[in-house]
Design an enzyme around this catalytic site. Structure first.
Site, PDB file in Angstrom:
ATOM      1  CD  GLU A  90      -3.060  -1.051   0.388  1.00  0.00           C
ATOM      2  OE1 GLU A  90      -3.356   0.070  -0.036  1.00  0.00           O
ATOM      3  OE2 GLU A  90      -3.695  -2.076   0.084  1.00  0.00           O
ATOM      4  CB  CYS A 105      -1.663   7.549   1.393  1.00  0.00           C
ATOM      5  SG  CYS A 105      -3.152   6.733   1.968  1.00  0.00           S
TER       6      CYS A 105
HETATM    7  P1  NAD Z   1       8.298   4.749   5.072  1.00  0.00           P
HETATM    8  O1  NAD Z   1       8.331   3.950   3.842  1.00  0.00           O
HETATM    9  O2  NAD Z   1       9.443   5.618   5.388  1.00  0.00           O
HETATM   10  O3  NAD Z   1       8.081   3.838   6.371  1.00  0.00           O
HETATM   11  C1  NAD Z   1       7.051   2.890   6.457  1.00  0.00           C
HETATM   12  C2  NAD Z   1       7.528   1.723   7.298  1.00  0.00           C
HETATM   13  O4  NAD Z   1       8.664   1.134   6.696  1.00  0.00           O
HETATM   14  C3  NAD Z   1       7.940   2.098   8.718  1.00  0.00           C
HETATM   15  O5  NAD Z   1       7.462   1.122   9.619  1.00  0.00           O
HETATM   16  C4  NAD Z   1       9.453   2.066   8.668  1.00  0.00           C
HETATM   17  O6  NAD Z   1      10.039   1.715   9.898  1.00  0.00           O
HETATM   18  C5  NAD Z   1       9.723   1.008   7.636  1.00  0.00           C
HETATM   19  N1  NAD Z   1      10.999   1.233   6.936  1.00  0.00           N
HETATM   20  C6  NAD Z   1      11.631   2.403   6.714  1.00  0.00           C
HETATM   21  N2  NAD Z   1      12.769   2.212   6.022  1.00  0.00           N
HETATM   22  C7  NAD Z   1      12.872   0.886   5.798  1.00  0.00           C
HETATM   23  C8  NAD Z   1      13.812   0.064   5.112  1.00  0.00           C
HETATM   24  N3  NAD Z   1      14.888   0.575   4.526  1.00  0.00           N
HETATM   25  N4  NAD Z   1      13.580  -1.259   5.054  1.00  0.00           N
HETATM   26  C9  NAD Z   1      12.482  -1.776   5.611  1.00  0.00           C
HETATM   27  N5  NAD Z   1      11.552  -1.055   6.278  1.00  0.00           N
HETATM   28  C10 NAD Z   1      11.739   0.261   6.368  1.00  0.00           C
HETATM   29  O7  NAD Z   1       6.953   5.579   4.916  1.00  0.00           O
HETATM   30  P2  NAD Z   1       6.474   6.738   5.818  1.00  0.00           P
HETATM   31  O8  NAD Z   1       7.320   7.931   5.573  1.00  0.00           O
HETATM   32  O9  NAD Z   1       6.296   6.246   7.216  1.00  0.00           O
HETATM   33  O10 NAD Z   1       5.012   6.988   5.197  1.00  0.00           O
HETATM   34  C11 NAD Z   1       4.749   7.876   4.182  1.00  0.00           C
HETATM   35  C12 NAD Z   1       4.450   7.181   2.872  1.00  0.00           C
HETATM   36  O11 NAD Z   1       3.495   6.174   3.049  1.00  0.00           O
HETATM   37  C13 NAD Z   1       3.859   8.111   1.828  1.00  0.00           C
HETATM   38  O12 NAD Z   1       4.437   7.842   0.584  1.00  0.00           O
HETATM   39  C14 NAD Z   1       2.396   7.738   1.812  1.00  0.00           C
HETATM   40  O13 NAD Z   1       1.710   8.037   0.619  1.00  0.00           O
HETATM   41  C15 NAD Z   1       2.454   6.297   2.085  1.00  0.00           C
HETATM   42  N6  NAD Z   1       1.199   5.833   2.632  1.00  0.00           N
HETATM   43  C16 NAD Z   1       0.434   4.999   1.899  1.00  0.00           C
HETATM   44  C17 NAD Z   1      -0.778   4.586   2.405  1.00  0.00           C
HETATM   45  C18 NAD Z   1      -1.684   3.677   1.630  1.00  0.00           C
HETATM   46  O14 NAD Z   1      -2.615   3.167   2.232  1.00  0.00           O
HETATM   47  N7  NAD Z   1      -1.458   3.420   0.375  1.00  0.00           N
HETATM   48  C19 NAD Z   1      -1.182   5.015   3.662  1.00  0.00           C
HETATM   49  C20 NAD Z   1      -0.356   5.861   4.376  1.00  0.00           C
HETATM   50  C21 NAD Z   1       0.842   6.261   3.867  1.00  0.00           C
END
Ligand code: NAD
Length: 454
Positions: free
Chosen positions: A208, A242
């Site tokens: 997602e 998002c």
């Molecule tokens: P992110 O990708 O930085 O982090 C999300 C999760 O991934 C966190 O739990 C984090 O600890 C983990 N993570 C971070 N780096 C990692 C790595 N290198 N390897 C493995 N795991 C890792 O995202 P964010 O900044 O927390 O969220 C914002 C993004 O999420 C935006 O792009 C937004 O559009 C998207 N989003 C999508 C939805 C949806 O339902 N489609 C909902 C909310 C947010």
């Protein structure tokens, strides 16, 4: 990975499989969330300055609507689904049986830190799995309250809460244990890392992700109503959503009028000084604040533009864009800045949309059914609304998810149950008839096969 192997062993006992067990766990979870209502509000206010009302609509209330639906419908969802059988297999009965996947991993982001971890959990429990939950480390108050709820309700061999820096802990988990599914919500960049980690062991994933969701406004709309329906989701949670409208493509005939009405709506929602409003949120941290602040120089500010780094505050901002090659039009904004671009023809607007393919959502405002159809078919996107924005995700009868860069798979309501289930196809053939024609030698039977196969 001793804890994960213990989960696998627990799953294999079959303890999570019965309908009674699943419904009992969902009810226990619901009760714990209800009992911790105030603690959830306090945590979300601390992390993102959310009001209780906003929390209820988008976080704990959203979760309760989903869990109530799952508790009510699970008896039906688990029933084998009988489907028709082709003539070749007469006399048989065919059915699809949903079975749990095993031990699944759920990883969530910080913007709706409660809902985006807890809603997939409902589907995973309903489908009979064991679950490892990994929240975002960037919303620590919410992380703590969820940990408390989960550990007060569930044994670690059934539901395990793990915390830490995602870049370290997620690869550690996925390289040392073969999950049966990974459900990830977050950025597209990290989504690619998750997909690669999963591919090594052919682990199925739901991704997602984010995207640049356009909002198109034709010149036949009720401008005041349209302005309110755009401004609300765009500036809710200070734009860190998002499915927030990322940018506005507005017909040039009504651009000025729409801008005036969005300004009016913002003043109506948050007062003249949004920093004083208890209904306006804050940016999650300094890093995101600095990223967003840079966008303010990418166009002509039509409204807002004030910032206060000490308070992580960015005023709701409308910014006119004439050059769609600037950084603000290259990546998801994920903040309270709304670029406004005017268009004259459908083709002009489509050319801009094509710069960012497969958005998570798209919104079209028009009273004209022909234009509505034209927009909905011309652009590939995850899901969306007509004469509304973002609210499609609150209807759990609609599957929620992206496509291409914005995601893979979907969930909510029954779709969550399906995401966390394997669909086992079964054909039961009766023994009271056994057509000799199906067995060799087949001499002279080609026309028979043509008739019954098609
Ligand atoms: P992110 O990708 O930085 O982090 C999300 C999760 O991934 C966190 O739990 C984090 O600890 C983990 N993570 C971070 N780096 C990692 C790595 N290198 N390897 C493995 N795991 C890792 O995202 P964010 O900044 O927390 O969220 C914002 C993004 O999420 C935006 O792009 C937004 O559009 C998207 N989003 C999508 C939805 C949806 O339902 N489609 C909902 C909310 C947010």
């Amino acid at each position: 990975m001793v804890a994960l192997n213990a989960m696998k062993n627990y799953f294999e006992t079959g303890a999570t499989q019965s309908l009674d067990f699943r419904i009992t766990q969902l009810k226990k979870l619901k009760a714990a969330v209800v009992a911790n209502e105030e603690a959830i509000y306090t945590a979300l206010h601390k992390d993102l300055r959310k009001s209780k009302e906003e929390c209820y609509v988008t976080e704990n209330g959203f979760f309760l609507a989903e869990i109530n639906n799952a508790i009510k419908k699970l008896t039906t969802w688990v029933k084998p689904k009988i489907v028709s059988t082709n003539l070749l297999n007469f006399p048989s009965k065919s059915f699809i049986q949903s079975e749990p996947l095993g031990v699944v991993l759920i990883i969530s982001p910080w913007n709706y830190p409660f809902q985006l971890l807890m809603t997939p959990l409902i589907g995973a429990i309903a489908a009979g799995n064991c679950v490892v939950m990994k929240p975002s480390e960037l919303a620590p108050a919410t992380e703590a309250v969820i940990k408390k709820i989960i550990e007060s309700v569930f044994d670690k061999e059934y539901i395990l809460f793990v915390k830490g820096d995602g870049a370290t802990i997620v690869p550690e988990l996925m390289n040392n244990f073969i999950f049966d599914h990974v459900f990830y919500t977050g950025s597209t960049a990290v989504g690619k890392i998750i997909y690669e980690l999963a591919a090594k062991n052919l682990v199925p994933v739901t991704l997602e992700l984010g995207g640049k969701s356009p909002c198109i406004v034709e010149d036949d709309v009720d401008v005041k109503l349209t302005a309110k329906r755009i401004a609300m989701p765009k500036f809710s949670n200070a734009g860190q959503m998002c499915v927030a409208p990322d940018y506005l493509l507005v017909h040039e005939n009504i651009k000025d009028k729409l801008v005036t009405e969005i300004k009016n709506a913002l003043i109506e929602f948050f007062g003249k000084d949004a920093q004083q409003s208890k209904f306006y949120g804050r940016i999650i941290n300094e890093k995101q604040f600095a990223r967003l602040e840079k966008y303010l120089s990418n166009g002509k500010i039509l409204h807002g533009g004030k910032t206060d780094s000490t308070d992580l505050y960015i005023e709701p901002t409308l910014i006119e864009i004439t050059d769609s090659n600037l950084p603000i039009m290259q990546a998801e904004i994920f903040g309270p800045i709304l670029p406004i671009i005017s268009f004259k023809t459908f083709d002009q607007a489509i050319a801009i949309l094509k710069q960012n393919k497969n958005p998570l959502a798209m919104y079209v405002f028009t009273k004209n059914k022909k234009k509505e159809r034209q927009w909905l078919t011309a652009v590939p996107f995850g899901g969306g609304c007509v004469n509304n924005a973002s609210y499609h995700l609150t209807n759990h009868n609609l599957p929620f998810g992206g496509r291409g860069n914005s995601g893979l798979g979907n969930y909510h309501g029954k779709y969550s149950f399906d995401t966390f289930s394997h669909k086992k196809s079964i054909m039961k053939t009766y023994t009271w008839l056994d057509l000799y024609l199906k067995y060799p030698p087949f001499t002279g039977r080609l026309s028979f096969f043509k008739k019954i196969i098609g």
